[in-house]
Design a protein around this motif. Sequence first.
Motif, PDB file in Angstrom:
ATOM      1  N   GLY A   1      -3.775  11.413   9.354  1.00 25.59           N
ATOM      2  CA  GLY A   1      -4.653  12.348  10.006  1.00 25.59           C
ATOM      3  C   GLY A   1      -4.706  13.623   9.855  1.00 25.59           C
ATOM      4  N   LYS A   2      -3.676  14.180   8.827  1.00 25.72           N
ATOM      5  CA  LYS A   2      -3.670  15.632   8.651  1.00 25.72           C
ATOM      6  C   LYS A   2      -4.047  15.964   7.050  1.00 25.72           C
ATOM      7  N   LEU A   3      -4.461  17.197   6.900  1.00 30.13           N
ATOM      8  CA  LEU A   3      -4.804  17.524   5.550  1.00 30.13           C
ATOM      9  C   LEU A   3      -3.735  17.306   4.536  1.00 30.13           C
ATOM     10  N   HIS A   4      -4.513  16.784   3.427  1.00 27.95           N
ATOM     11  CA  HIS A   4      -3.549  16.600   2.181  1.00 27.95           C
ATOM     12  C   HIS A   4      -4.585  16.231   0.997  1.00 27.95           C
ATOM     13  N   THR A   5      -4.308  16.091  -0.283  1.00 28.42           N
ATOM     14  CA  THR A   5      -4.995  15.930  -1.225  1.00 28.42           C
ATOM     15  C   THR A   5      -4.745  14.424  -2.155  1.00 28.42           C
ATOM     16  N   ARG A   6      -3.917  13.971  -1.356  1.00 21.72           N
ATOM     17  CA  ARG A   6      -3.309  12.437  -2.356  1.00 21.72           C
ATOM     18  C   ARG A   6      -4.601  11.522  -2.555  1.00 21.72           C
ATOM     19  N   THR A   7      -4.111  10.745  -3.676  1.00 19.81           N
ATOM     20  CA  THR A   7      -5.171   9.664  -3.869  1.00 19.81           C
ATOM     21  C   THR A   7      -4.465   8.549  -3.971  1.00 19.81           C
ATOM     22  N   ALA A   8      -5.285   7.295  -3.879  1.00 15.46           N
ATOM     23  CA  ALA A   8      -4.824   5.951  -3.811  1.00 15.46           C
ATOM     24  C   ALA A   8      -3.787   5.748  -4.794  1.00 15.46           C
ATOM     25  N   GLU A   9      -3.610   6.009  -6.318  1.00 16.53           N
ATOM     26  CA  GLU A   9      -2.738   5.786  -7.068  1.00 16.53           C
ATOM     27  C   GLU A   9      -1.425   6.627  -6.891  1.00 16.53           C
ATOM     28  N   GLU A  10      -1.487   7.922  -6.157  1.00 16.61           N
ATOM     29  CA  GLU A  10      -0.408   8.410  -5.955  1.00 16.61           C
ATOM     30  C   GLU A  10       0.219   7.952  -4.661  1.00 16.61           C
ATOM     31  N   LEU A  11      -0.407   7.394  -3.565  1.00 12.95           N
ATOM     32  CA  LEU A  11       0.048   7.033  -2.454  1.00 12.95           C
ATOM     33  C   LEU A  11       0.772   5.431  -2.664  1.00 12.95           C
ATOM     34  N   ARG A  12       0.241   4.705  -3.638  1.00 15.66           N
ATOM     35  CA  ARG A  12       0.831   3.545  -3.938  1.00 15.66           C
ATOM     36  C   ARG A  12       2.165   3.695  -4.275  1.00 15.66           C
ATOM     37  N   SER A  13       2.598   4.728  -5.067  1.00 16.55           N
ATOM     38  CA  SER A  13       3.940   5.075  -5.634  1.00 16.55           C
ATOM     39  C   SER A  13       5.034   5.287  -4.252  1.00 16.55           C
ATOM     40  N   VAL A  14       4.332   5.643  -3.195  1.00 13.70           N
ATOM     41  CA  VAL A  14       5.500   5.936  -2.188  1.00 13.70           C
ATOM     42  C   VAL A  14       5.362   4.881  -1.030  1.00 13.70           C
ATOM     43  N   TYR A  15       4.459   3.863  -1.323  1.00 16.76           N
ATOM     44  CA  TYR A  15       4.453   2.691  -0.372  1.00 16.76           C
ATOM     45  C   TYR A  15       4.696   1.459  -0.835  1.00 16.76           C
ATOM     46  N   PRO A  16       5.698   0.762  -0.681  1.00 15.90           N
ATOM     47  CA  PRO A  16       5.918  -0.447  -1.534  1.00 15.90           C
ATOM     48  C   PRO A  16       4.970  -1.522  -0.935  1.00 15.90           C
ATOM     49  N   ARG A  17       4.448  -1.412   0.162  1.00 16.13           N
ATOM     50  CA  ARG A  17       3.404  -2.553   0.834  1.00 16.13           C
ATOM     51  C   ARG A  17       2.069  -2.037   0.433  1.00 16.13           C
ATOM     52  N   PHE A  18       1.765  -1.123  -0.062  1.00 12.15           N
ATOM     53  CA  PHE A  18       0.246  -0.648  -0.260  1.00 12.15           C
ATOM     54  C   PHE A  18      -0.592  -1.582  -0.763  1.00 12.15           C
ATOM     55  N   ASP A  19      -0.411  -2.174  -1.750  1.00  9.03           N
ATOM     56  CA  ASP A  19      -1.202  -3.358  -2.327  1.00  9.03           C
ATOM     57  C   ASP A  19      -1.289  -4.453  -1.521  1.00  9.03           C
ATOM     58  N   ASP A  20      -0.374  -4.837  -0.468  1.00  5.63           N
ATOM     59  CA  ASP A  20      -0.318  -5.622   0.737  1.00  5.63           C
ATOM     60  C   ASP A  20      -1.457  -5.095   1.625  1.00  5.63           C
ATOM     61  N   PHE A  21      -1.541  -4.048   1.841  1.00  3.03           N
ATOM     62  CA  PHE A  21      -2.598  -3.526   2.688  1.00  3.03           C
ATOM     63  C   PHE A  21      -3.929  -3.578   2.151  1.00  3.03           C
ATOM     64  N   LEU A  22      -4.195  -3.087   0.869  1.00  2.73           N
ATOM     65  CA  LEU A  22      -5.595  -3.392   0.202  1.00  2.73           C
ATOM     66  C   LEU A  22      -5.953  -4.693   0.171  1.00  2.73           C
ATOM     67  N   ALA A  23      -5.043  -5.798   0.006  1.00  4.19           N
ATOM     68  CA  ALA A  23      -5.625  -7.194   0.047  1.00  4.19           C
ATOM     69  C   ALA A  23      -6.123  -7.598   1.062  1.00  4.19           C
ATOM     70  N   VAL A  24      -5.360  -7.234   2.471  1.00  6.58           N
ATOM     71  CA  VAL A  24      -5.992  -7.581   3.699  1.00  6.58           C
ATOM     72  C   VAL A  24      -7.077  -6.709   4.095  1.00  6.58           C
ATOM     73  N   ARG A  25      -7.211  -5.455   3.310  1.00  2.00           N
ATOM     74  CA  ARG A  25      -8.709  -4.807   3.703  1.00  2.00           C
ATOM     75  C   ARG A  25      -9.720  -5.406   2.830  1.00  2.00           C
ATOM     76  N   ASP A  26      -9.446  -5.947   1.836  1.00  2.00           N
ATOM     77  CA  ASP A  26     -10.445  -6.535   0.791  1.00  2.00           C
ATOM     78  C   ASP A  26     -11.058  -7.962   1.321  1.00  2.00           C
ATOM     79  N   ARG A  27     -10.011  -8.516   2.077  1.00  2.02           N
ATOM     80  CA  ARG A  27     -10.195  -9.602   2.897  1.00  2.02           C
ATOM     81  C   ARG A  27     -11.021  -9.814   4.265  1.00  2.02           C
ATOM     82  N   VAL A  28     -10.827  -8.685   4.804  1.00  2.00           N
ATOM     83  CA  VAL A  28     -11.560  -8.401   6.194  1.00  2.00           C
ATOM     84  C   VAL A  28     -12.651  -7.771   6.182  1.00  2.00           C
TER      85      VAL A  28
END
Length: 446
Positions: free
Chosen positions: A397-424
């Motif tokens: 919720g605070k200002l930053h410039t990061r993109t999906a590709e960069e965020l994936r590298s710091v969150y091991p479960r990032f793709d699990d989140f995306l899979a749920v989002r794509d499903r719902v």
Amino acid sequence: MSAPLVDRRGRWSNWGHSASSTPAAVAVPASEDELCSLLAAAHREGRRVKVVGGSHSFTDIAATNGTLVSLDKLQGLTSVDPVSGLVSMLGGTRVWTISDALEPYGLALPNMGDIDRQSIAGALSTGTHGTGLAYTGYSGIARGFRLALADGSVVTATAQENPELFQAARVGLGALGVILEVTLACVPSFMVRADEHPLPLRDMLGSFVELCRSEDHVEFYWFQHAQQVAAKVNTRLPADAERAPLSRRQILFDDELLSNGGHRALCELGRVAPGSVPALNRFATKALASRVYTDRSDKIFVSPRRTRFRELEYAVPLQDFEAVFAEVMAAVNGFDAGITFPLEVRAAAADDTWIGTASGRESAYIALHRFVKEDHVPYFAAVEPILKAAAGRPHWGKLHTRTAEELRSVYPRFDDFLAVRDRVDPTGVFANTYLDRVLRDAPGRA
Ligand SMILES: Cc1cc2nc3c(=O)[nH]c(=O)nc-3n(C[C@H](O)[C@H](O)[C@H](O)COP(=O)(O)OP(=O)(O)OC[C@H]3O[C@@H](n4cnc5c(N)ncnc54)[C@H](O)[C@@H]3O)c2cc1C
């Protein structure tokens, strides 16, 4: 009484005036059925919907040119179990109403952030946190949700029922569905003693991690060029501990005059006379008085923020704090303009959310603020690369410039989140520009 969602020209903007949009329509549903019908129609007709809470995110996470929905009419506790501490409440419930509502049951939120203007669903959706190494942010105490999905259907998500959706929704970015109701693990009510005092910068930096381990809640503020910090150490006390609140004079003088009105005047002065900023910052550090007071937990955790600013905040691994902060300080001191807002430093426990900033690691939070009338972009740009290189995770919720590709590298479960989002939400009913940036390369969505 809440402020209107949009101005006379139909424009929505956030608290920090850093995000705005012109929604095609605005809705304040009075019932869950009304909300679900609205979602079902948007889904059928290919329109976008965004629920907004308190509009206190600095990013454009809540911005939409589709239908902007407020849950202000869907607030309040729905069930309380004083024995287990499990408390359910509607998603639109404003955080500032929760402590009073819990008091008759002898319960309290275990920890809180600096302010309480958010809706509970908004606070959860961005991973809002306070300070204290034994305590997580709100998402760490979420035990279950009732969610309205993009097609208007309603599902329950807990660790047992729809567990993947539950994990994702704990910090859901408003991308998965509308939180109609949430269950939180609350604790027996307690008092807190606040001890606010200046400390030499060097002493605080050398002992911050240790202090966070030995004290309940530690935070500090450091102004550009200052050799001292303003420290706040909070100690949890039993509910029957004697109250020794701030006097009316202290509230008026310290909090309203110095911290809010006085600080605003200082920011204005620093803007027109940049050369005076180092002296102003020395004054501001001293003006944050030494004081000790005891009150109900929420009254200590939360304080008013009346001078508007923009903020960037990153979570970095706690063990790296001292080295990272040294680099950050060098960049802030070397920045070629005076900064009249302090940096704020806090810490939080590791949690088991998927994309919460403290997911899987104890975290130190380093936050930069800049007065709303000044350009925050070059200042944040001077520091963000340091936080990024330290495997930092930006507050959603605070200002930053990061993109999906960069965020994936710091969150091991990032793709699990995306899979749920794509499903719902396969058609992106809840999508907006911000989510496109931070989640865009989801499978099937690039
Ligand atoms: C002065 C100030 C102080 C702050 N202090 C702190 C702090 O101490 N700690 C901290 O971590 N953060 C802090 N923040 C950040 C703030 O807590 C978060 O940005 C929070 O999300 C704001 O809540 P909100 O209700 O205003 O949500 P909004 O900004 O309105 O919305 C945020 C997100 O939540 C989603 N959302 C809202 N309601 C629902 C719902 N019912 N279902 C699904 N999604 C929903 C929105 O769609 C959006 O994606 C601060 C912000 C300000 C302006």
